[in-house]
Design an enzyme around this catalytic site. Structure first.
Site, PDB file in Angstrom:
ATOM      1  N   THR A 168       0.831  -1.205   0.000  1.00  0.00           N
ATOM      2  CA  THR A 168       0.000   0.000   0.000  1.00  0.00           C
ATOM      3  C   THR A 168       0.859   1.245   0.000  1.00  0.00           C
ATOM      4  OG1 THR A 168      -1.752  -1.173   1.197  1.00  0.00           O
ATOM      5  CG2 THR A 168      -1.844   1.221   1.204  1.00  0.00           C
ATOM      6  N   ASP A 169       1.921   1.249   0.788  1.00  0.00           N
ATOM      7  CA  ASP A 169       2.846   2.384   0.800  1.00  0.00           C
ATOM      8  C   ASP A 169       3.504   2.567  -0.565  1.00  0.00           C
ATOM      9  OD1 ASP A 169       2.492   3.305   3.389  1.00  0.00           O
ATOM     10  OD2 ASP A 169       4.064   2.053   4.229  1.00  0.00           O
TER      11      ASP A 169
END
Length: 395
Positions: A168-169
């Site tokens: 996600t990052d």
């Protein structure tokens, strides 16, 4: 040769991964990146490990090349003045403070654009600047859970699983980079900057792509499928005689060639397997047949035959095996940088291969506060003033 973003200055006050990953990409493309770190502790990832190499965290090293590091106490009036000076001659600010934090400090976009009309601020948060969750902290793991990603990841009968990296990052860093490049293009036409409101949650939901679309079109909640594909068969992990490999048969024509490699060309002519939609309905029967045949030979032999037939496939490598792969070496996906503390520092290379403005590795991931004094001097402060900043805990 100068990079495509040569002349662009990025002020990065983000920490950990999404923001630093974004600014590293911009730095790879030639931008000047100034990493502003807390005057006492710095980026949290500097302490994340092991492994450490001569005191430097491998986690920190992965996302901070092509930057300069400057320490600054943004809670002081003098620290804010220094920040204003930097911003007035910069193009982009990347930040990942909680929503409203910089505004309370007098450093939000509405305040900074008064110093620089063309400023672009990329504001990364867990959930965005609007909505009921806007004040909550957001971490990659939490977003993987809340976004539905974990519900579709893992074995059918197992527990929900997170992805093996902070995906996600990473995705948020990429989306932020796209937003910044778009905003720079708009500014080239209008002279105006803008704020980019980007959240981990939004980015991960967007990245569910076909899984999200399947639900929105059918109303059927997606479930974990292990290593199988929800829409294509056969498209999964198979166990050969000496290990695992992935076979991805993407269309009916490939399926014909695949069955020929298996020595069972008649399978492609059978009504229950002729089209992908039929194979989906009868996948258990088909997979059982494929598993039995593929288990008879080693994976290297299968790869040679499948490659020759144009069937997408590949062994499941360890990270160590991946870095020994001749393709990875040919694509220069490992780079070495000089570092003041680490001999022959190796980092993952850039996937961006630009013919006119190639990516360059100009600077090692900076030591904590390595460039504080030189950056202050570059914006007009003299040694005596810098000495007082240190005494007064400004830097």
């Amino acid at each position: 040769m100068k990079g495509s973003l040569d002349g662009i200055r990025i002020i990065d006050v983000s920490r950990v991964l999404a923001g630093p990953f974004c600014s590293m990409i911009l730095g790879d493309l030639g931008a000047e990146v100034i990493k502003i770190e807390h005057y006492i502790s710095g980026d949290e990832t500097r302490g994340w490990g092991p492994p450490f190499v001569n005191g430097e965290s491998a986690y920190y090293l992965c996302a901070n090349r092509n930057k300069q590091s400057m320490t600054l106490n943004l809670k002081t009036d003098e620290g804010k003045k220094i920040f204003y000076k930097l911003v007035s001659s910069s193009d982009v600010v990347v930040q990942n403070f909680k929503s409203g934090t910089l505004e309370k400090m007098g450093l939000g976009y509405s305040q900074l654009k008064m110093k620089n009309r063309g400023l672009i601020m990329a504001s990364i948060t867990g959930f965005g600047s609007t909505g009921p969750y806007k004040d909550l902290s957001g971490y990659d793991y939490i977003i993987q859970a809340m976004s539905g990603l974990m519900s579709i990841t893992g074995e059918v009968d197992g527990s929900p699983m997170k992805v093996g990296v902070a995906i996600t990052d990473v995705l948020t860093g990429l989306y932020t980079c796209i937003g910044i490049l778009s905003a720079l293009q708009f500014r080239n036409k209008s002279g105006e900057g803008q704020e980019i409101d980007i959240s981990l949650m939004d980015c991960q939901v967007s990245s569910l792509i076909n899984v999200a679309s399947n639900y929105l079109c059918s109303g059927v909640t997606p479930k974990r499928m292990g290593n199988q594909h929800p829409n294509i068969v056969p498209y999964q992990v198979f166990t050969a005689k000496d290990g695992d490999l992935v076979v991805a048969v993407g269309n009916d024509e490939q399926f014909k060639r695949f069955t020929a490699v298996l020595g069972r060309p008649e399978l492609a002519e059978m009504e229950e397997f002729f089209h992908n939609e039929n194979r989906l309905v009868n996948k258990e029967k088909l997979i059982a047949i494929c598993e039995g045949i593929l288990s008879e030979k080693p994976k290297k032999e299968w790869k040679e035959q499948l490659d020759a037939a144009g069937i997408p496939n590949g062994p499941i490598n360890t990270v160590a095996e991946m870095f020994e792969d001749p393709q990875i070496k040919a694509r220069e996906m490992v780079v070495e940088l000089e570092h003041p503390l680490i001999d022959n520092l190796k980092l993952t290379g850039s996937p961006l291969k630009l013919s006119k403005t190639p990516v360059t590795m100009r600077h090692h991931p900076p030591l904590y506060g390595e460039h504080t004094e030189s950056l202050l001097e570059s914006i007009g402060y003299n040694p005596e003033e810098i000495k007082k900043f240190k005494q007064n805990n400004i830097i």
